[in-house]
Motif scaffolding. Structure first.
Motif, PDB file in Angstrom:
ATOM      1  N   GLY A 194     -13.246 -66.928 -15.171  1.00 19.00           N
ATOM      2  CA  GLY A 194     -13.795 -68.804 -15.302  1.00 19.00           C
ATOM      3  C   GLY A 194     -13.776 -69.252 -16.847  1.00 19.00           C
ATOM      4  O   GLY A 194     -13.604 -70.480 -16.740  1.00 19.00           O
ATOM      5  N   ASP A 195     -14.925 -69.125 -17.418  1.00 25.39           N
ATOM      6  CA  ASP A 195     -15.144 -68.847 -18.758  1.00 25.39           C
ATOM      7  C   ASP A 195     -14.176 -68.669 -19.829  1.00 25.39           C
ATOM      8  O   ASP A 195     -14.139 -69.447 -21.340  1.00 25.39           O
ATOM      9  N   SER A 196     -13.409 -68.327 -20.087  1.00 23.82           N
ATOM     10  CA  SER A 196     -12.346 -67.364 -20.892  1.00 23.82           C
ATOM     11  C   SER A 196     -11.601 -68.357 -21.372  1.00 23.82           C
ATOM     12  O   SER A 196     -10.680 -68.918 -20.266  1.00 23.82           O
ATOM     13  N   ASP A 197     -11.400 -68.454 -22.655  1.00 18.34           N
ATOM     14  CA  ASP A 197     -10.412 -68.963 -23.374  1.00 18.34           C
ATOM     15  C   ASP A 197      -9.407 -68.773 -23.882  1.00 18.34           C
ATOM     16  O   ASP A 197     -10.332 -68.426 -25.541  1.00 18.34           O
ATOM     17  N   PRO A 198      -8.015 -68.286 -24.102  1.00 16.47           N
ATOM     18  CA  PRO A 198      -7.899 -68.538 -22.454  1.00 16.47           C
ATOM     19  C   PRO A 198      -7.969 -67.499 -21.657  1.00 16.47           C
ATOM     20  O   PRO A 198      -8.453 -66.858 -22.269  1.00 16.47           O
ATOM     21  N   PRO A 199      -6.958 -67.384 -20.499  1.00 11.68           N
ATOM     22  CA  PRO A 199      -7.891 -67.385 -19.719  1.00 11.68           C
ATOM     23  C   PRO A 199      -6.875 -65.900 -19.680  1.00 11.68           C
ATOM     24  O   PRO A 199      -5.301 -66.096 -19.718  1.00 11.68           O
ATOM     25  N   PRO A 200      -7.436 -64.744 -18.494  1.00 12.65           N
ATOM     26  CA  PRO A 200      -5.982 -63.439 -18.245  1.00 12.65           C
ATOM     27  C   PRO A 200      -5.243 -64.511 -17.275  1.00 12.65           C
ATOM     28  O   PRO A 200      -5.677 -65.499 -16.182  1.00 12.65           O
ATOM     29  N   GLU A 201      -4.167 -63.308 -17.716  1.00 11.66           N
ATOM     30  CA  GLU A 201      -2.593 -63.662 -16.218  1.00 11.66           C
ATOM     31  C   GLU A 201      -3.564 -63.614 -15.426  1.00 11.66           C
ATOM     32  O   GLU A 201      -3.429 -64.077 -14.318  1.00 11.66           O
ATOM     33  N   ALA A 202      -4.741 -62.210 -15.215  1.00  7.96           N
ATOM     34  CA  ALA A 202      -5.109 -61.526 -13.642  1.00  7.96           C
ATOM     35  C   ALA A 202      -6.347 -61.285 -14.034  1.00  7.96           C
ATOM     36  O   ALA A 202      -6.282 -60.421 -15.519  1.00  7.96           O
ATOM     37  N   PHE A 203      -7.116 -60.501 -13.248  1.00  4.32           N
ATOM     38  CA  PHE A 203      -8.593 -59.868 -13.293  1.00  4.32           C
ATOM     39  C   PHE A 203      -8.962 -59.289 -12.163  1.00  4.32           C
ATOM     40  O   PHE A 203      -7.806 -59.096 -11.150  1.00  4.32           O
ATOM     41  N   GLY A 204      -9.855 -58.330 -12.216  1.00  5.79           N
ATOM     42  CA  GLY A 204     -10.049 -57.930 -10.671  1.00  5.79           C
ATOM     43  C   GLY A 204     -10.687 -55.864 -11.151  1.00  5.79           C
ATOM     44  O   GLY A 204     -11.391 -56.431 -11.852  1.00  5.79           O
ATOM     45  N   GLY A 219     -24.467 -52.691 -14.907  1.00  4.39           N
ATOM     46  CA  GLY A 219     -25.201 -53.946 -13.948  1.00  4.39           C
ATOM     47  C   GLY A 219     -24.252 -55.008 -13.570  1.00  4.39           C
ATOM     48  O   GLY A 219     -24.802 -56.053 -13.290  1.00  4.39           O
ATOM     49  N   ILE A 220     -22.619 -55.315 -14.223  1.00  2.00           N
ATOM     50  CA  ILE A 220     -22.094 -55.969 -13.902  1.00  2.00           C
ATOM     51  C   ILE A 220     -21.787 -56.108 -12.413  1.00  2.00           C
ATOM     52  O   ILE A 220     -21.227 -54.922 -11.493  1.00  2.00           O
ATOM     53  N   ASP A 221     -21.953 -57.300 -11.802  1.00  2.77           N
ATOM     54  CA  ASP A 221     -21.039 -56.980 -10.200  1.00  2.77           C
ATOM     55  C   ASP A 221     -19.632 -58.328 -10.004  1.00  2.77           C
ATOM     56  O   ASP A 221     -19.614 -58.820 -11.527  1.00  2.77           O
ATOM     57  N   PRO A 222     -18.798 -58.032  -8.958  1.00  2.00           N
ATOM     58  CA  PRO A 222     -18.137 -59.344  -9.006  1.00  2.00           C
ATOM     59  C   PRO A 222     -18.831 -60.501  -9.531  1.00  2.00           C
ATOM     60  O   PRO A 222     -16.930 -61.272  -9.718  1.00  2.00           O
ATOM     61  N   GLY A 223     -19.239 -61.312  -9.163  1.00  2.00           N
ATOM     62  CA  GLY A 223     -19.458 -62.338  -8.789  1.00  2.00           C
ATOM     63  C   GLY A 223     -19.525 -62.918 -10.456  1.00  2.00           C
ATOM     64  O   GLY A 223     -18.968 -63.932 -10.772  1.00  2.00           O
ATOM     65  N   SER A 224     -20.508 -62.043 -11.256  1.00  2.00           N
ATOM     66  CA  SER A 224     -20.276 -62.312 -12.799  1.00  2.00           C
ATOM     67  C   SER A 224     -18.593 -62.005 -13.235  1.00  2.00           C
ATOM     68  O   SER A 224     -18.811 -62.722 -14.478  1.00  2.00           O
ATOM     69  N   VAL A 282     -11.601 -52.181  -1.415  1.00  2.00           N
ATOM     70  CA  VAL A 282     -11.393 -53.086  -1.180  1.00  2.00           C
ATOM     71  C   VAL A 282     -12.813 -54.273  -0.828  1.00  2.00           C
ATOM     72  O   VAL A 282     -12.107 -55.711  -0.958  1.00  2.00           O
ATOM     73  N   ARG A 283     -13.960 -53.789  -0.921  1.00  2.00           N
ATOM     74  CA  ARG A 283     -15.078 -54.948  -0.655  1.00  2.00           C
ATOM     75  C   ARG A 283     -15.351 -55.218  -1.713  1.00  2.00           C
ATOM     76  O   ARG A 283     -15.314 -56.664  -1.164  1.00  2.00           O
ATOM     77  N   THR A 284     -14.469 -55.149  -2.666  1.00  2.00           N
ATOM     78  CA  THR A 284     -15.492 -55.556  -3.858  1.00  2.00           C
ATOM     79  C   THR A 284     -14.288 -56.851  -4.399  1.00  2.00           C
ATOM     80  O   THR A 284     -13.695 -58.307  -4.460  1.00  2.00           O
ATOM     81  N   VAL A 285     -13.308 -56.675  -3.143  1.00  2.00           N
ATOM     82  CA  VAL A 285     -11.930 -57.985  -3.650  1.00  2.00           C
ATOM     83  C   VAL A 285     -12.484 -58.860  -2.973  1.00  2.00           C
ATOM     84  O   VAL A 285     -11.991 -60.514  -3.167  1.00  2.00           O
ATOM     85  N   LEU A 286     -12.687 -58.491  -2.261  1.00  2.00           N
ATOM     86  CA  LEU A 286     -13.455 -59.697  -0.902  1.00  2.00           C
ATOM     87  C   LEU A 286     -14.632 -60.409  -1.815  1.00  2.00           C
ATOM     88  O   LEU A 286     -14.195 -61.926  -1.240  1.00  2.00           O
ATOM     89  N   GLU A 287     -14.783 -60.024  -2.389  1.00  2.00           N
ATOM     90  CA  GLU A 287     -16.319 -60.800  -2.968  1.00  2.00           C
ATOM     91  C   GLU A 287     -15.742 -60.952  -4.061  1.00  2.00           C
ATOM     92  O   GLU A 287     -15.520 -62.849  -4.360  1.00  2.00           O
ATOM     93  N   MET A 288     -13.895 -61.172  -4.916  1.00  4.98           N
ATOM     94  CA  MET A 288     -13.992 -61.883  -5.215  1.00  4.98           C
ATOM     95  C   MET A 288     -13.773 -62.823  -4.946  1.00  4.98           C
ATOM     96  O   MET A 288     -13.068 -64.093  -5.552  1.00  4.98           O
ATOM     97  N   ALA A 289     -12.568 -62.586  -3.866  1.00  5.67           N
ATOM     98  CA  ALA A 289     -11.814 -63.815  -3.652  1.00  5.67           C
ATOM     99  C   ALA A 289     -12.949 -64.648  -2.594  1.00  5.67           C
ATOM    100  O   ALA A 289     -11.929 -65.719  -2.616  1.00  5.67           O
ATOM    101  N   GLY A 320      -7.033 -60.703  -0.244  1.00 12.63           N
ATOM    102  CA  GLY A 320      -6.885 -61.345  -1.866  1.00 12.63           C
ATOM    103  C   GLY A 320      -5.891 -60.748  -2.728  1.00 12.63           C
ATOM    104  O   GLY A 320      -6.222 -61.567  -4.098  1.00 12.63           O
ATOM    105  N   ALA A 321      -6.083 -60.354  -2.774  1.00 16.48           N
ATOM    106  CA  ALA A 321      -5.282 -59.713  -4.175  1.00 16.48           C
ATOM    107  C   ALA A 321      -3.944 -60.085  -4.469  1.00 16.48           C
ATOM    108  O   ALA A 321      -3.639 -59.612  -3.241  1.00 16.48           O
TER     109      ALA A 321
END
Length: 333
Positions: free
Chosen positions: A201-211, A190-195, A222-229, A273-274
């Motif tokens: 954004g709250d991770s410490d240290p942050p990842p090198e990349a995510f997606g 049930g996790i969406d791209p915004g979550s 590609v639609r998911t990437v649009l939401e993340m970007a 945006g990827a």
């Protein structure tokens, strides 16, 4: 300069890098039997693993993943091989390292870490503390074998993703993370791209990349990437789609995505945006070669609308019916 420094430099200079393709489906083509653990081949057939990774390197990828997606004690226990976890993970990284270093460029070796196969408490019986220990064992082997970064992939639960990220940090390794989103735009849990964006954004240290990786068709990814970007991503976005839709023929699962379709996917993902783009299930070196040529020859364009995405990649997958029993996380191939 380390391989990871080189990756950062490429992202700054050209704005994109190419990740590799599928492991499992390509190994099935090389003789892996249904139900057989691919990770066992690190010991029994290392040259076949090396040949696959070398084919990705020859196609021009900048990142290769190790053959270690299911190399954790929970999954290996199904094959009475849980005591070999560190050994098989180390071999996976060593094989990938050898193939990567034999290429022409500065290729990053990413240690693949998939789900444990169990659900985290309270949905399942696996505690987050146990999950961290399981992932730490796997990641320790990948580190010993020479992995540059840990690549946590095909996750559906943020709790399990957090356990893998914490294990990476405890092992002193940088990390990336992708989740698998279905046709409803959410993961199995049930996790969406915004979550995911917010969690990164709250991770410490942050990842090198995510997606996102795997999931359903390339249009959906590609639609998911649009939401993340669209949500001010806190790190570079990864897009690693399946090569089309799986179809069962002649006793095997085949993916219907052509090299041209995956080249369109690469172009549209970058426009969406990827900046780290590759293939998941069904993606071969032929697909990757065409993706590389497209990214090199076509400049970044405007953000695609859904109409363009579906025209070039096919329709979005209809949402699955709600209700019924939850499925356990599946192996990414």
């Amino acid at each position: 300069m380390s391989a990871l420094d080189g990756l950062h430099s490429l992202l700054r200079e050209r704005g994109w890098v190419l990740a590799d393709g599928a492991t499992g489906t390509n190994l099935f083509a090389a003789g892996l039997s249904p139900g057989e653990a691919p990770e066992l081949w690190n010991d029994s057939h290392p040259q076949r693993i090396k040949a696959l990774i070398a084919s990705f390197v020859a196609a021009g990828v900048d990142i290769v993943l190790t053959n270690s997606f299911g190399c954790n004690a929970r999954r290996l226990k199904l094959h009475a091989a849980e005591s070999k976890t560190v050994h098989l993970a180390r071999l996976a990284a060593e094989i990938a390292r050898e193939a990567a270093d034999a290429g022409q460029g500065n290729v990053v070796v990413a240690g693949s870490v998939g789900p444990t196969g169990d659900l985290i408490y309270p949905v399942g019986e696996l505690t987050e503390a146990d999950a961290r220990e399981i992932f730490f064992e796997q990641i320790s082997g990948l580190k010993r074998g020479g992995a540059d970064v840990i690549w946590i992939e095909t996750m559906s639960d943020l709790c399990e993703l957090e356990a893998a990220a914490a294990a990476s940090v405890a092992a002193g390794m940088p990390w990336c993370a992708t989740m698998s989103f279905d046709s409803s735009g959410r993961t199995m849990m049930g996790i969406d791209p915004g979550s995911l964006n917010a969690w990164v954004g709250d991770s410490d240290p942050p990842p090198e990349a995510f997606g996102a990786n795997c999931g359903v068709g390339s249009s959906d990814l590609v639609r998911t990437v649009l939401e993340m970007a669209a949500a001010a991503p806190p790190a570079p976005i990864i897009a690693k789609a399946n090569a089309g839709i799986p179809k069962y023929t002649d006793g095997r699962i085949h993916y219907d995505g052509t090299p041209d379709l995956m080249a369109d996917f690469a172009e549209l993902s970058r426009n969406a945006g990827a900046s780290i783009i590759g293939g998941c299930c069904g993606t071969t070196s032929e697909h990757l070669l065409r993706m590389r040529r497209r990214l090199e020859s076509v400049p970044t364009g405007s953000t695609p609308e859904v109409e363009e995405i579906t025209r070039r990649l096919g329709p979005l997958t209809p949402p699955a019916p709600t209700g019924g029993r939850r499925r356990k996380p599946r192996r990414s191939v």
